[in-house]
Design a protein around this motif. Structure first.
Motif, short mmCIF file in Angstrom:
data_model
loop_
_atom_site.label_atom_id
_atom_site.label_comp_id
_atom_site.label_asym_id
_atom_site.label_seq_id
_atom_site.Cartn_x
_atom_site.Cartn_y
_atom_site.Cartn_z
N UNK A 1 -54.19 65.16 121.35
CA UNK A 1 -53.17 65.70 121.88
C UNK A 1 -52.94 67.20 122.35
N UNK A 2 -51.90 67.61 122.57
CA UNK A 2 -51.79 68.78 123.60
C UNK A 2 -52.22 69.99 122.87
N UNK A 3 -51.92 69.96 121.32
CA UNK A 3 -52.21 71.07 120.69
C UNK A 3 -53.95 71.32 120.63
N UNK A 4 -54.50 70.36 120.38
CA UNK A 4 -56.06 70.29 120.34
C UNK A 4 -56.60 70.73 121.80
N UNK A 5 -55.82 70.18 122.87
CA UNK A 5 -56.32 70.53 124.09
C UNK A 5 -56.12 72.22 124.26
N UNK A 6 -55.20 72.82 123.94
CA UNK A 6 -55.07 74.04 124.09
C UNK A 6 -56.08 74.90 123.18
N UNK A 7 -56.72 74.37 122.10
CA UNK A 7 -57.72 75.00 121.38
C UNK A 7 -59.04 74.76 122.29
N UNK A 8 -59.01 73.72 122.85
CA UNK A 8 -60.25 73.21 123.67
C UNK A 8 -60.25 74.34 124.99
N UNK A 9 -59.20 74.57 125.61
CA UNK A 9 -59.02 75.48 126.57
C UNK A 9 -59.45 77.12 126.29
N UNK A 10 -58.72 77.27 125.08
CA UNK A 10 -58.93 78.45 124.56
C UNK A 10 -60.44 79.16 124.22
N UNK A 11 -61.16 77.92 123.57
CA UNK A 11 -62.57 78.18 123.35
C UNK A 11 -63.32 78.47 124.60
N UNK A 12 -62.89 78.25 125.83
CA UNK A 12 -63.70 78.53 127.05
C UNK A 12 -63.14 79.76 127.46
N UNK B 1 -43.06 74.44 133.90
CA UNK B 1 -43.70 75.62 132.86
C UNK B 1 -44.99 76.15 133.43
N UNK B 2 -45.57 76.90 132.49
CA UNK B 2 -46.65 77.53 132.99
C UNK B 2 -47.89 77.53 131.70
N UNK B 3 -49.22 77.22 132.28
CA UNK B 3 -50.38 77.50 131.02
C UNK B 3 -50.83 78.69 131.60
N UNK B 4 -51.10 79.23 130.04
CA UNK B 4 -51.52 80.65 130.17
C UNK B 4 -52.46 81.25 129.16
N UNK B 5 -53.35 81.95 129.67
CA UNK B 5 -54.29 82.59 128.69
C UNK B 5 -53.68 84.32 128.53
N UNK B 6 -53.73 84.58 127.46
CA UNK B 6 -53.08 86.20 127.25
C UNK B 6 -53.93 86.84 126.19
N UNK B 7 -53.87 88.14 126.31
CA UNK B 7 -54.63 88.78 125.23
C UNK B 7 -54.07 90.31 125.34
N UNK B 8 -54.17 90.83 124.01
CA UNK B 8 -53.62 92.49 124.20
C UNK B 8 -54.82 93.38 124.44
N UNK B 9 -55.84 92.68 124.60
CA UNK B 9 -57.23 93.52 125.05
C UNK B 9 -57.40 92.97 126.44
N UNK B 10 -58.21 93.95 127.27
CA UNK B 10 -58.53 93.46 128.52
C UNK B 10 -59.61 92.61 128.51
#
Length: 157
Positions: free
Chosen positions: A22-33, A122-131
């Motif tokens: 599912x989509x939640x696991x896909x987000x984890x996959x994308x985030x790991x990259x 909608x949007x698909x986003x990567x975000x961080x409070x660090x550069x």
């Protein structure tokens, strides 16, 4: 840009994850990259961006922890306007001068999510409070991943 064999195989892996977990696991996959702490799927609801799904590398935030953000205060507005938006350090990005979240969300990379008829929802986003810097090939991969995701999301069925 032509994707490397590694990135092409990763798109196939992403599809397998979407189909089996599912989509939640896909987000984890994308985030790991990505170097970014957060990866999210945000939906356009009226004049707000609403976080539907979120993966936090630190395991501290859930989607409900992110309140709906007025479109004019969201970096996603630039994705809606221009088809993508990326900043590795918003505090020094002149495009964001006077923006409410300049220097708060330091790193942002967003791409559009469209349904089968091409409507932006909608949007698909990567975000961080660090550069953080997302390499060009990874950004291209991220854009292609955003084309795969919608058919696995409740909104687009």
């Amino acid at each position: 840009m032509q994707l490397s064999t590694y990135a092409q195989e990763a798109l196939l892996d992403l599809t397998r994850v979407l189909e089996s977990e599912g989509a939640q696991a896909a987000l984890a996959f994308l985030n790991a990259r990505a170097p970014h702490r957060l990866t999210s799927i945000n939906l356009i609801q009226s004049d707000h961006m609403v976080c539907q799904l979120l993966h936090d590398k630190a395991g501290k935030l859930a989607p409900t922890a992110i309140a709906p953000v007025p479109m004019l205060h969201s970096f996603c507005q630039f994705v809606v306007q221009d088809g993508w938006f990326s900043t590795h350090d918003s505090s020094t990005d002149v495009r964001l001068d006077q923006h409410k979240y300049q220097g708060v969300v330091l790193s942002y990379c967003g791409v559009p999510l469209t349904d089968a008829s091409g409507e932006l929802f909608g949007t698909l986003c990567h975000m961080d409070m660090q550069a953080q810097l997302l390499p060009e090939e990874e950004f291209d991969f991220f854009q292609r991943a955003a084309r795969i995701l919608p058919k696995y999301l409740p909104r687009s069925r």
